[in-house]
Design a protein around this motif. Sequence first.
Motif, PDB file in Angstrom:
ATOM      1  N   THR A  31       0.798  -1.230   0.000  1.00 16.39           N
ATOM      2  CA  THR A  31       0.000   0.000   0.000  1.00 16.39           C
ATOM      3  C   THR A  31       0.825   1.272   0.000  1.00 16.39           C
TER       4      THR A  31
ATOM      5  N   GLY B 271      -0.937   4.291  -1.827  1.00 16.13           N
ATOM      6  CA  GLY B 271      -2.247   3.946  -1.302  1.00 16.13           C
ATOM      7  C   GLY B 271      -2.756   2.630  -1.863  1.00 16.13           C
ATOM      8  N   PRO B 272      -3.778   2.062  -1.253  1.00 22.05           N
ATOM      9  CA  PRO B 272      -4.218   0.700  -1.609  1.00 22.05           C
ATOM     10  C   PRO B 272      -4.783   0.585  -3.020  1.00 22.05           C
ATOM     11  N   TRP B 273      -5.231   1.677  -3.634  1.00 23.12           N
ATOM     12  CA  TRP B 273      -5.867   1.560  -4.962  1.00 23.12           C
ATOM     13  C   TRP B 273      -4.842   1.369  -6.061  1.00 23.12           C
ATOM     14  N   LEU B 274      -3.613   1.652  -5.805  1.00 24.94           N
ATOM     15  CA  LEU B 274      -2.589   1.490  -6.838  1.00 24.94           C
ATOM     16  C   LEU B 274      -1.615   0.383  -6.448  1.00 24.94           C
ATOM     17  N   MET B 275      -2.212  -0.691  -5.946  1.00 24.42           N
ATOM     18  CA  MET B 275      -1.401  -1.778  -5.404  1.00 24.42           C
ATOM     19  C   MET B 275      -0.331  -2.303  -6.361  1.00 24.42           C
TER      20      MET B 275
ATOM     21  N   ASN C  31       2.558   0.027  -6.421  1.00 24.69           N
ATOM     22  CA  ASN C  31       3.281  -0.057  -5.146  1.00 24.69           C
ATOM     23  C   ASN C  31       4.192  -1.272  -5.126  1.00 24.69           C
TER      24      ASN C  31
END
Lengths: 268, 157
Positions: A179, A183-187, A190
Motif C-alpha cells: 500500500t 495507497g491501496p488503490w494502486l497496489m 506499489n
Amino acid sequence: MAEAGHSPAEYVTHHLRHWSSGHDSAFISLTDWHLDTLLISTLLGLVFLTLFRIAAVRATAGVPGKLQNFVEVLIEFVDNSVRDSFHGSRAFVAPLALTIFVWVFLWNAMDLLPVDLVPKLWAAGHAAAGEDPAHAYIRVVPSADMSATFALSLSVFFLIFFYSFKSKGFGGYAKEFLTHPFGPWLMPFNLILNIVETLARPLSLALRLFGNLYAGELIFILIALLPWWAQVVPGLGWAIFHILVITLQAFIFMTLTIVYLSMANEHH
Amino acid sequence: MQASIPSIVGQMIVFGLFVWFTMKFVWPPITKALEERRSRIADGLAAAEKGSRALQDASLKSEEALKAARVQAQEILANANKQASQIVEQAKGTAQVEAERIVAKAHEDVQREVAHARDELRKQVGELAVAGAAKILKREIDAKAHADVLNELAAKI
C-alpha cells in the motif's frame, strides 16, 4: 610494469584474474571459490579483531593508552553515527556498523599496495614451489571482487528483512509493501516500486563499493603499464586521491547500512 | 571479473562471525570503559563544584567571624579605656588623700618643731638672762636656789 613478452592486455587480464579453486569462466560461478578474496579478507578481519580485542582487554576508565585512544575514537564515531539515525537498541547495529566500517576500510586500503608487489611475490613463491609462475593469479583488494561486496550487501539485505519483520510483523510489512507509497488503490504500482526499491538497495550497496575499488585498481594497473619515469606523478596523485576514496567508500557503506536498518526498524 | 556464489556464502559466514565477535568481545568492554570514564569525569566536576562552593561558604564565614572579632575587640578596648580612666581617677583620689595626710603631718611636725625650738630658745634666753643678771650683779647666784625663779621667768617669755 609490463614484463617482456607480455602484451599490455595480457598484463591487465593477468592482474584481474582471481586465485580460484576451479576454472569456471562464467560471470556468476556456482562452483569456484575466490581463494584470494577469502584469504585476504579473512586475514584483514583477523587483524582488525585482534587489534580491537587487545584494546578491549586493556581498556580502562582511567587514562587511555594510544591504541585505546585510537579504538575509542573509532567506536565513538561509529556509535554517534548509529545514534543519530537508528532509534532502538544499538547492541547489535553499532558493532555491525563498526565491523563493516573497519573491515571495508582495510579491504580498500589494500588498493594502496603497489599493484605488482603481491603478484610478484606470489609468482616467485609458485616458481619456488616448482609450479608455473605464469599461471599464479592473485588479487589483493577484496572489495574489487563482487563476491566480497555482495556478501556484505546481502547480509545487510537479510538484516533489513529481519528488522522489518521484527518491528512491523510479517503482516505489517506485507501491508506496507502493498500500500505504500501510493495507497491501496494502486497496489500493482506499489508492488513494482517496492520490489525495485528493495532489490536496488543491496545491488547499489555492493556495486558502488565494487565499482569504485575495481576502477581504482584498474587505474593503478594502467599506471603501472607506463614507463617508470612517467609513473611517479600519476601514481602519487591517484594514490593520494585514493586515500580519500577508500575512507569515503567505507564510510558510505556503513552509513547506508545504518540508514537502511533504521528505516526498516521504524514504524510508518 | 566474476562473482562467485560459494565465495559470497563463505564471506557472509565469515562476516557473521566477525560481527558476532565484535558484538561480544570488542564493543561492550570499550563502551563500558568510555561510560565509566564519563561518569568519573562528571563526578570529578561535581566534586570540584562542591569544593568551590564550600570554599565560598568558608570565606564568607571567616569574614563574618573577622567582623565579629573586630567588634569584640572594639568593645574590649572601650572597656579597658573606661577601666583605666577609672583606675586613674581612683589613684588620683587616693593620692589627694595621701597628700593631704602628708601635708597635715608635716604641719604637725613643723608645729612641734617650732614649739620645741621655742622651749629651747626660752631655756637659753633664761640662761642668758641669768648669766647676764649674774654679770650685772657681779655676784654669784646660786643656780639651784634660784632655779624656781628662773623657770618662772623662762615660762613668761
